[in-house]
Design a protein around this motif. Structure first.
Motif, PDB file in Angstrom:
ATOM      1  N   THR A  86       0.846  -1.190   0.000  1.00 40.23           N
ATOM      2  CA  THR A  86       0.000   0.000   0.000  1.00 40.23           C
ATOM      3  C   THR A  86       0.880   1.238   0.000  1.00 40.23           C
ATOM      4  O   THR A  86       2.101   1.150   0.147  1.00 40.23           O
ATOM      5  CB  THR A  86      -0.900   0.032   1.253  1.00 40.23           C
ATOM      6  N   GLY A  87       0.255   2.390  -0.122  1.00 32.83           N
ATOM      7  CA  GLY A  87       0.977   3.652  -0.060  1.00 32.83           C
ATOM      8  C   GLY A  87       1.656   3.864   1.274  1.00 32.83           C
ATOM      9  O   GLY A  87       2.642   4.593   1.386  1.00 32.83           O
ATOM     10  N   ALA A  88       1.155   3.210   2.306  1.00 34.22           N
ATOM     11  CA  ALA A  88       1.733   3.312   3.648  1.00 34.22           C
ATOM     12  C   ALA A  88       2.741   2.193   3.899  1.00 34.22           C
ATOM     13  O   ALA A  88       3.086   1.903   5.044  1.00 34.22           O
ATOM     14  CB  ALA A  88       0.635   3.259   4.699  1.00 34.22           C
ATOM     15  N   ASP A  89       3.210   1.541   2.826  1.00 33.43           N
ATOM     16  CA  ASP A  89       4.174   0.447   2.906  1.00 33.43           C
ATOM     17  C   ASP A  89       3.698  -0.724   3.766  1.00 33.43           C
ATOM     18  O   ASP A  89       4.485  -1.355   4.462  1.00 33.43           O
ATOM     19  CB  ASP A  89       5.532   0.943   3.405  1.00 33.43           C
ATOM     20  N   GLU A  90       2.399  -1.007   3.709  1.00 31.41           N
ATOM     21  CA  GLU A  90       1.852  -2.169   4.389  1.00 31.41           C
ATOM     22  C   GLU A  90       1.576  -3.249   3.345  1.00 31.41           C
ATOM     23  O   GLU A  90       1.228  -2.953   2.212  1.00 31.41           O
ATOM     24  CB  GLU A  90       0.564  -1.807   5.125  1.00 31.41           C
ATOM     25  N   TYR A  91       1.751  -4.505   3.748  1.00 25.39           N
ATOM     26  CA  TYR A  91       1.543  -5.619   2.837  1.00 25.39           C
ATOM     27  C   TYR A  91       0.067  -5.976   2.707  1.00 25.39           C
ATOM     28  O   TYR A  91      -0.670  -5.989   3.692  1.00 25.39           O
ATOM     29  CB  TYR A  91       2.281  -6.862   3.327  1.00 25.39           C
ATOM     30  N   LEU A  92      -0.321  -6.318   1.483  1.00 28.12           N
ATOM     31  CA  LEU A  92      -1.625  -6.904   1.206  1.00 28.12           C
ATOM     32  C   LEU A  92      -1.377  -8.215   0.480  1.00 28.12           C
ATOM     33  O   LEU A  92      -0.649  -8.265  -0.502  1.00 28.12           O
ATOM     34  CB  LEU A  92      -2.475  -5.984   0.320  1.00 28.12           C
ATOM     35  N   PHE A  93      -1.992  -9.291   0.986  1.00 27.43           N
ATOM     36  CA  PHE A  93      -1.788 -10.633   0.439  1.00 27.43           C
ATOM     37  C   PHE A  93      -3.039 -11.082  -0.297  1.00 27.43           C
ATOM     38  O   PHE A  93      -4.158 -10.778   0.102  1.00 27.43           O
ATOM     39  CB  PHE A  93      -1.459 -11.615   1.560  1.00 27.43           C
ATOM     40  N   ARG A  94      -2.849 -11.858  -1.358  1.00 20.38           N
ATOM     41  CA  ARG A  94      -3.968 -12.416  -2.114  1.00 20.38           C
ATOM     42  C   ARG A  94      -4.559 -13.613  -1.348  1.00 20.38           C
ATOM     43  O   ARG A  94      -3.865 -14.267  -0.582  1.00 20.38           O
ATOM     44  CB  ARG A  94      -3.502 -12.857  -3.498  1.00 20.38           C
ATOM     45  N   LEU A  95      -5.832 -13.868  -1.597  1.00 21.78           N
ATOM     46  CA  LEU A  95      -6.458 -15.042  -0.981  1.00 21.78           C
ATOM     47  C   LEU A  95      -5.732 -16.306  -1.402  1.00 21.78           C
ATOM     48  O   LEU A  95      -5.659 -17.274  -0.642  1.00 21.78           O
ATOM     49  CB  LEU A  95      -7.936 -15.127  -1.355  1.00 21.78           C
ATOM     50  N   ARG A  96      -5.166 -16.315  -2.608  1.00 23.93           N
ATOM     51  CA  ARG A  96      -4.380 -17.454  -3.083  1.00 23.93           C
ATOM     52  C   ARG A  96      -3.220 -17.743  -2.127  1.00 23.93           C
ATOM     53  O   ARG A  96      -2.879 -18.897  -1.881  1.00 23.93           O
ATOM     54  CB  ARG A  96      -3.851 -17.144  -4.485  1.00 23.93           C
ATOM     55  N   ASP A  97      -2.625 -16.681  -1.569  1.00 29.01           N
ATOM     56  CA  ASP A  97      -1.531 -16.861  -0.616  1.00 29.01           C
ATOM     57  C   ASP A  97      -2.016 -17.586   0.645  1.00 29.01           C
ATOM     58  O   ASP A  97      -1.293 -18.397   1.217  1.00 29.01           O
ATOM     59  CB  ASP A  97      -0.909 -15.518  -0.235  1.00 29.01           C
ATOM     60  N   VAL A  98      -3.244 -17.291   1.057  1.00 27.57           N
ATOM     61  CA  VAL A  98      -3.821 -17.961   2.232  1.00 27.57           C
ATOM     62  C   VAL A  98      -3.919 -19.460   1.964  1.00 27.57           C
ATOM     63  O   VAL A  98      -3.523 -20.282   2.797  1.00 27.57           O
ATOM     64  CB  VAL A  98      -5.205 -17.375   2.588  1.00 27.57           C
ATOM     65  N   TYR A  99      -4.422 -19.830   0.776  1.00 30.60           N
ATOM     66  CA  TYR A  99      -4.531 -21.249   0.424  1.00 30.60           C
ATOM     67  C   TYR A  99      -3.161 -21.916   0.384  1.00 30.60           C
ATOM     68  O   TYR A  99      -2.993 -23.033   0.869  1.00 30.60           O
ATOM     69  CB  TYR A  99      -5.207 -21.424  -0.937  1.00 30.60           C
ATOM     70  N   ARG A 100      -2.187 -21.240  -0.221  1.00 27.46           N
ATOM     71  CA  ARG A 100      -0.834 -21.804  -0.331  1.00 27.46           C
ATOM     72  C   ARG A 100      -0.225 -22.013   1.055  1.00 27.46           C
ATOM     73  O   ARG A 100       0.418 -23.032   1.316  1.00 27.46           O
ATOM     74  CB  ARG A 100       0.054 -20.876  -1.159  1.00 27.46           C
ATOM     75  N   ILE A 101      -0.414 -21.061   1.938  1.00 19.91           N
ATOM     76  CA  ILE A 101       0.141 -21.184   3.289  1.00 19.91           C
ATOM     77  C   ILE A 101      -0.536 -22.326   4.035  1.00 19.91           C
ATOM     78  O   ILE A 101       0.116 -23.064   4.775  1.00 19.91           O
ATOM     79  CB  ILE A 101       0.052 -19.851   4.050  1.00 19.91           C
ATOM     80  N   HIS A 102      -1.843 -22.490   3.832  1.00 18.93           N
ATOM     81  CA  HIS A 102      -2.535 -23.624   4.465  1.00 18.93           C
ATOM     82  C   HIS A 102      -1.942 -24.951   3.995  1.00 18.93           C
ATOM     83  O   HIS A 102      -1.710 -25.856   4.800  1.00 18.93           O
ATOM     84  CB  HIS A 102      -4.041 -23.597   4.175  1.00 18.93           C
ATOM     85  N   LYS A 103      -1.698 -25.077   2.692  1.00 18.84           N
ATOM     86  CA  LYS A 103      -1.072 -26.301   2.166  1.00 18.84           C
ATOM     87  C   LYS A 103       0.308 -26.499   2.782  1.00 18.84           C
ATOM     88  O   LYS A 103       0.669 -27.600   3.188  1.00 18.84           O
ATOM     89  CB  LYS A 103      -0.912 -26.211   0.645  1.00 18.84           C
ATOM     90  N   LEU A 104       1.072 -25.417   2.815  1.00 20.77           N
ATOM     91  CA  LEU A 104       2.429 -25.481   3.360  1.00 20.77           C
ATOM     92  C   LEU A 104       2.420 -25.933   4.814  1.00 20.77           C
ATOM     93  O   LEU A 104       3.152 -26.854   5.193  1.00 20.77           O
ATOM     94  CB  LEU A 104       3.103 -24.114   3.242  1.00 20.77           C
ATOM     95  N   MET A 105       1.593 -25.321   5.629  1.00 17.54           N
ATOM     96  CA  MET A 105       1.580 -25.656   7.051  1.00 17.54           C
ATOM     97  C   MET A 105       1.065 -27.066   7.292  1.00 17.54           C
ATOM     98  O   MET A 105       1.507 -27.742   8.213  1.00 17.54           O
ATOM     99  CB  MET A 105       0.761 -24.620   7.837  1.00 17.54           C
ATOM    100  N   ARG A 106       0.145 -27.522   6.447  1.00 24.12           N
ATOM    101  CA  ARG A 106      -0.331 -28.901   6.576  1.00 24.12           C
ATOM    102  C   ARG A 106       0.809 -29.873   6.313  1.00 24.12           C
ATOM    103  O   ARG A 106       0.994 -30.853   7.046  1.00 24.12           O
ATOM    104  CB  ARG A 106      -1.503 -29.136   5.618  1.00 24.12           C
ATOM    105  N   LEU A 107       1.607 -29.604   5.284  1.00 24.88           N
ATOM    106  CA  LEU A 107       2.758 -30.459   4.982  1.00 24.88           C
ATOM    107  C   LEU A 107       3.793 -30.413   6.103  1.00 24.88           C
ATOM    108  O   LEU A 107       4.300 -31.440   6.539  1.00 24.88           O
ATOM    109  CB  LEU A 107       3.419 -30.019   3.674  1.00 24.88           C
ATOM    110  N   VAL A 108       4.109 -29.214   6.546  1.00 24.14           N
ATOM    111  CA  VAL A 108       5.128 -29.042   7.586  1.00 24.14           C
ATOM    112  C   VAL A 108       4.699 -29.745   8.870  1.00 24.14           C
ATOM    113  O   VAL A 108       5.499 -30.455   9.497  1.00 24.14           O
ATOM    114  CB  VAL A 108       5.403 -27.540   7.837  1.00 24.14           C
TER     115      VAL A 108
END
Length: 111
Positions: A55-77
């Motif tokens: 964002t203009g305030a240098d804050e991160y915005l993540f896509r919903l796709r990233d949420v799904y990918r992280i869920h897969k990752l954490m399930r594997l880990v």
């Protein structure tokens, strides 16, 4: 997690200033939705495994796709007790297999 369930969770989180139908979640919401520690999200960003918008305030915005990918990752880990870095590689490979399977299906329809 299904899209509707994620969107319902997002609407209940305090401080959410994004439009209702946004495909993005803020850093705090990503942490809440995935349960992943902040340090590990930063590591994934540093590795280039997820690439948030800024964002203009240098804050991160993540896509919903990233949420799904992280869920897969954490399930594997967690389930397979593999290192974080290895899990990210496995998720990438699984996604590539899915892409190739879709391409094969499209080619079969053309034949």
């Amino acid at each position: 997690m299904k899209t509707r369930k994620i969107q319902e969770l997002m609407m209940r989180l305090p401080g959410l200033n994004l439009p209702e139908r946004s495909e993005y979640v803020a850093f705090a919401q990503l942490l809440e939705l995935t349960g992943i520690p902040r340090v590990e999200v930063v590591e994934l960003v540093d590795l280039g495994w997820i690439t948030p918008a800024t964002t203009g305030a240098d804050e991160y915005l993540f896509r919903l796709r990233d949420v799904y990918r992280i869920h897969k990752l954490m399930r594997l880990v967690n389930d397979l007790e593999i290192p974080f870095n290895c899990g990210s590689i496995v998720v990438d490979l699984l996604e590539r297999v899915e892409e190739l399977e879709k391409e094969i299906e499209e080619l079969r329809r053309l034949v």
